[in-house]
Design a protein around this motif. Structure first.
Motif, PDB file in Angstrom:
ATOM      1  N   VAL A  49      32.054 -12.062  47.085  1.00 11.04           N
ATOM      2  CA  VAL A  49      31.643 -13.425  47.430  1.00 11.04           C
ATOM      3  C   VAL A  49      31.239 -14.164  46.154  1.00 11.04           C
ATOM      4  O   VAL A  49      30.740 -13.548  45.211  1.00 11.04           O
ATOM      5  CB  VAL A  49      30.489 -13.422  48.457  1.00 11.04           C
ATOM      6  N   PRO A  50      31.455 -15.466  46.101  1.00 12.17           N
ATOM      7  CA  PRO A  50      31.139 -16.223  44.884  1.00 12.17           C
ATOM      8  C   PRO A  50      29.639 -16.184  44.569  1.00 12.17           C
ATOM      9  O   PRO A  50      28.805 -16.171  45.473  1.00 12.17           O
ATOM     10  CB  PRO A  50      31.573 -17.652  45.232  1.00 12.17           C
ATOM     11  N   THR A  51      29.329 -16.202  43.298  1.00 11.09           N
ATOM     12  CA  THR A  51      27.918 -16.188  42.883  1.00 11.09           C
ATOM     13  C   THR A  51      27.425 -17.617  42.756  1.00 11.09           C
ATOM     14  O   THR A  51      27.104 -18.097  41.665  1.00 11.09           O
ATOM     15  CB  THR A  51      27.752 -15.442  41.555  1.00 11.09           C
ATOM     16  N   VAL A  52      27.387 -18.309  43.870  1.00 10.52           N
ATOM     17  CA  VAL A  52      27.031 -19.729  43.862  1.00 10.52           C
ATOM     18  C   VAL A  52      25.527 -19.917  43.664  1.00 10.52           C
ATOM     19  O   VAL A  52      24.724 -19.022  43.925  1.00 10.52           O
ATOM     20  CB  VAL A  52      27.457 -20.411  45.177  1.00 10.52           C
ATOM     21  N   GLU A  53      25.164 -21.116  43.195  1.00  7.48           N
ATOM     22  CA  GLU A  53      23.747 -21.465  43.076  1.00  7.48           C
ATOM     23  C   GLU A  53      23.309 -22.149  44.370  1.00  7.48           C
ATOM     24  O   GLU A  53      24.011 -23.016  44.897  1.00  7.48           O
ATOM     25  CB  GLU A  53      23.504 -22.396  41.900  1.00  7.48           C
ATOM     26  N   LEU A  54      22.133 -21.755  44.869  1.00  2.19           N
ATOM     27  CA  LEU A  54      21.585 -22.330  46.083  1.00  2.19           C
ATOM     28  C   LEU A  54      20.190 -22.872  45.827  1.00  2.19           C
ATOM     29  O   LEU A  54      19.539 -22.505  44.839  1.00  2.19           O
ATOM     30  CB  LEU A  54      21.533 -21.281  47.198  1.00  2.19           C
ATOM     31  N   GLU A  55      19.735 -23.727  46.741  1.00  2.00           N
ATOM     32  CA  GLU A  55      18.374 -24.255  46.716  1.00  2.00           C
ATOM     33  C   GLU A  55      17.742 -23.947  48.070  1.00  2.00           C
ATOM     34  O   GLU A  55      18.312 -24.278  49.103  1.00  2.00           O
ATOM     35  CB  GLU A  55      18.387 -25.761  46.475  1.00  2.00           C
ATOM     36  N   ASP A  56      16.567 -23.293  48.048  1.00  2.00           N
ATOM     37  CA  ASP A  56      15.982 -22.878  49.309  1.00  2.00           C
ATOM     38  C   ASP A  56      15.018 -23.920  49.878  1.00  2.00           C
ATOM     39  O   ASP A  56      14.873 -25.023  49.345  1.00  2.00           O
ATOM     40  CB  ASP A  56      15.320 -21.506  49.192  1.00  2.00           C
ATOM     41  N   GLN A  57      14.359 -23.557  50.966  1.00  2.00           N
ATOM     42  CA  GLN A  57      13.494 -24.482  51.703  1.00  2.00           C
ATOM     43  C   GLN A  57      12.262 -24.893  50.905  1.00  2.00           C
ATOM     44  O   GLN A  57      11.583 -25.863  51.264  1.00  2.00           O
ATOM     45  CB  GLN A  57      13.061 -23.858  53.041  1.00  2.00           C
ATOM     46  N   GLY A  59      12.619 -25.569  47.589  1.00  3.10           N
ATOM     47  CA  GLY A  59      13.159 -26.228  46.404  1.00  3.10           C
ATOM     48  C   GLY A  59      13.454 -25.276  45.258  1.00  3.10           C
ATOM     49  O   GLY A  59      13.780 -25.723  44.159  1.00  3.10           O
ATOM     50  N   ARG A  60      13.370 -23.979  45.497  1.00  6.78           N
ATOM     51  CA  ARG A  60      13.640 -22.995  44.438  1.00  6.78           C
ATOM     52  C   ARG A  60      15.137 -22.768  44.300  1.00  6.78           C
ATOM     53  O   ARG A  60      15.841 -22.654  45.285  1.00  6.78           O
ATOM     54  CB  ARG A  60      12.938 -21.673  44.753  1.00  6.78           C
ATOM     55  N   ARG A 143      20.672 -24.328  50.834  1.00  6.81           N
ATOM     56  CA  ARG A 143      21.868 -25.158  50.811  1.00  6.81           C
ATOM     57  C   ARG A 143      22.550 -24.980  49.460  1.00  6.81           C
ATOM     58  O   ARG A 143      21.916 -24.614  48.456  1.00  6.81           O
ATOM     59  CB  ARG A 143      21.517 -26.624  51.022  1.00  6.81           C
ATOM     60  N   VAL A 144      23.856 -25.257  49.435  1.00  8.41           N
ATOM     61  CA  VAL A 144      24.629 -25.235  48.194  1.00  8.41           C
ATOM     62  C   VAL A 144      24.736 -26.673  47.710  1.00  8.41           C
ATOM     63  O   VAL A 144      25.213 -27.541  48.437  1.00  8.41           O
ATOM     64  CB  VAL A 144      26.035 -24.640  48.416  1.00  8.41           C
ATOM     65  N   ARG A 145      24.281 -26.937  46.507  1.00  7.23           N
ATOM     66  CA  ARG A 145      24.255 -28.319  46.008  1.00  7.23           C
ATOM     67  C   ARG A 145      25.643 -28.813  45.589  1.00  7.23           C
ATOM     68  O   ARG A 145      25.979 -29.969  45.759  1.00  7.23           O
ATOM     69  CB  ARG A 145      23.290 -28.414  44.819  1.00  7.23           C
TER      70      ARG A 145
END
Length: 204
Positions: A49-57, A59-60, A143-145
């Motif tokens: 799976v892609p090593t995408v950057e995410l932002e959690d609930q 804001g991290r 979420r994925v920005r």
């Protein structure tokens, strides 16, 4: 050869050819739909799976790679969904409650990913998670920005998202298990959370 015998032989040949084609087209009768074929393919050949950057609930920022070394349950949702996403949230809560508490965070984690990043900001994600008891640590909402990264992530998991006429989405729903090596290893139905939890316990 009589007409009746020729008819029987012809029918038998048609049935045999049809059965062979169906066997080939369904991977030895194991896949009757595209979804079943997708799941069988993942079991046979786990997918990176892609090593995408995410932002959690909260804001991290973090990356999927951060979970390497642990088992990870992944679901895809959007917070305004009042139907299947609610069922996914309930299923995730049941999975969380069915695995050994000492394994949470250390050996196993849960991640709900929104495919509606424009509207699902951290506050919306937090409110959604609160409805199901997500603690923001062992079970995070994110979420994925980057739109390009979101597309690649959905493709890797085989998630199809189609905007509807009412500002929402039509989408397939399942519970995905990512292995310790960062590969998608299994896809399960959302109505079988305890069976999924049992598979997780076997791997812990």
């Amino acid at each position: 050869m009589s007409t009746i015998v020729r008819g029987i032989v012809s029918t038998a040949l048609v049935v045999a050819c049809g059965t062979a084609a169906f066997w080939w087209g369904t991977d030895g009768f194991s896949a009757y739909t595209a979804e079943a074929a997708r799941r069988a393919d993942i079991l046979r050949a786990p997918r990176p799976v892609p090593t995408v950057e995410l932002e959690d609930q909260d804001g991290r920022r973090f990356r999927l790679d951060d979970y390497r070394g642990r088992l990870l349950a992944v679901e895809f949702i959007y917070t305004r969904c009042m139907t299947v996403c609610r069922s996914l949230g309930v299923a995730f809560r049941q999975i969380r409650d069915a695995v050994p508490p000492e394994s949470l965070g250390r050996d196993f984690a849960l991640l709900s990913i929104s495919f509606d990043p424009e509207r699902d900001d951290p506050a919306s994600l937090k409110a959604y998670g609160r409805n199901f008891g997500a603690d923001g640590e062992h079970w995070r909402l994110a979420r994925v920005r980057d739109a390009a990264e979101l597309t690649a992530l959905l493709d890797a998991f085989g998630v199809v998202v189609i905007p509807d006429r009412f500002g929402g989405f039509e989408h397939n729903a399942a519970i995905h298990l990512v292995g310790r090596d960062g590969r998608l290893v299994e896809i399960s139905d959302l109505d079988q959370p305890l069976a999924f939890a049992g598979k997780v316990r076997e791997k812990l």
